[in-house]
Design an enzyme around this catalytic site. Structure first.
Site, PDB file in Angstrom:
ATOM      1  N   HIS A 138       0.951  -1.213  -0.032  1.00  0.00           N
ATOM      2  CA  HIS A 138       0.081   0.093  -0.021  1.00  0.00           C
ATOM      3  C   HIS A 138       0.980   1.227   0.082  1.00  0.00           C
ATOM      4  O   HIS A 138       1.881   1.343   0.615  1.00  0.00           O
ATOM      5  CB  HIS A 138      -0.897  -0.155   1.165  1.00  0.00           C
ATOM      6  CG  HIS A 138      -1.873  -1.038   1.240  1.00  0.00           C
ATOM      7  ND1 HIS A 138      -3.224  -1.042   0.565  1.00  0.00           N
ATOM      8  CD2 HIS A 138      -1.911  -2.270   1.637  1.00  0.00           C
ATOM      9  CE1 HIS A 138      -3.824  -2.134   0.612  1.00  0.00           C
ATOM     10  NE2 HIS A 138      -2.903  -2.843   1.184  1.00  0.00           N
ATOM     11  N   ALA A 149      17.908 -18.261   3.867  1.00  0.00           N
ATOM     12  CA  ALA A 149      16.894 -18.847   4.536  1.00  0.00           C
ATOM     13  C   ALA A 149      16.565 -17.744   5.492  1.00  0.00           C
ATOM     14  O   ALA A 149      17.264 -16.900   6.010  1.00  0.00           O
ATOM     15  CB  ALA A 149      17.207 -20.037   5.456  1.00  0.00           C
ATOM     16  N   LYS A 193      28.194 -13.077  -0.205  1.00  0.00           N
ATOM     17  CA  LYS A 193      29.322 -13.381  -1.064  1.00  0.00           C
ATOM     18  C   LYS A 193      28.747 -13.762  -2.457  1.00  0.00           C
ATOM     19  O   LYS A 193      27.697 -13.758  -2.845  1.00  0.00           O
ATOM     20  CB  LYS A 193      30.222 -14.601  -0.397  1.00  0.00           C
ATOM     21  CG  LYS A 193      29.209 -16.132  -0.645  1.00  0.00           C
ATOM     22  CD  LYS A 193      30.133 -17.266   0.041  1.00  0.00           C
ATOM     23  CE  LYS A 193      28.963 -18.512  -0.049  1.00  0.00           C
ATOM     24  NZ  LYS A 193      29.914 -19.473   0.196  1.00  0.00           N
TER      25      LYS A 193
END
Length: 180
Positions: A108, A150, A173
């Site tokens: 939004h 993750a 990296k």
């Protein structure tokens, strides 16, 4: 709060969206396993997704608008992934989107009094990997071969062949393949 009482969001494809919601929450989820992926993919194709027949999309995947989904060959959408695709999500070849990832093409406008809806596509280029529980925000392009670590939260484009992680995602990296 008075301004929000006047909020209105245009909702095209309302009947199609409701029908897909029911199919995704019932039939799609009741077709577990890789052999049944062809039936799941047929359902997605019937609702306008551009996907190859052999692409594995787990039955627990939640897809908001299949007609805004394009997936290349040899890619995989893992369990419990959520594709909130009010704008297109374009996934290249040999891309992995791991379990629990969330790709979100909408937000939004926080500078507007009614906080109007804004949408932008998400593009995952060939050979990218979005790891477990990662979040990819609207308008992001993940470059070829890039790895999103993750639980990373990505709000800006990611350069090809880089590894990023964290919240917000930061460069870790370069990704170098040793066997090629």
């Amino acid at each position: 709060m008075e301004q929000l009482s006047k909020y209105h969001e245009n909702k095209p494809h309302r009947l199609k969206r409701i029908t897909w919601y029911i199919v995704n929450a019932t039939i799609f989820r009741c077709l577990p396993g890789m052999p049944l992926r062809y039936i799941r993919n047929a359902l997605l194709k019937a609702f306008g997704a551009a996907i190859p027949w052999r692409v594995p999309i787990y039955c627990s995947v939640k897809i908001y608008m299949p007609w805004n989904l394009s997936i290349g060959k040899y890619s995989c959408i893992g369990p419990h992934v959520e594709l909130y695709n009010k704008a297109p999500i374009i996934i290249g070849d040999s891309v992995v989107v791991s379990q629990g990832a969330y790709l979100c093409t909408a937000s939004h406008n926080i500078s507007a009094s009614q906080m109007d809806l804004v949408t932008k596509p998400i593009i995952l280029k060939d050979r990218a990997w979005v790891a477990s529980d990662a979040f990819i925000g609207m308008g992001v392009t993940v470059g070829e071969g890039a790895v999103i670590g993750a639980r990373a939260a990505v709000f800006k484009d990611i350069e090809p062949w880089t590894v990023v992680g964290g919240n917000p995602a930061k460069y870790i990296k370069k990704r170098i393949l040793k066997n090629e």
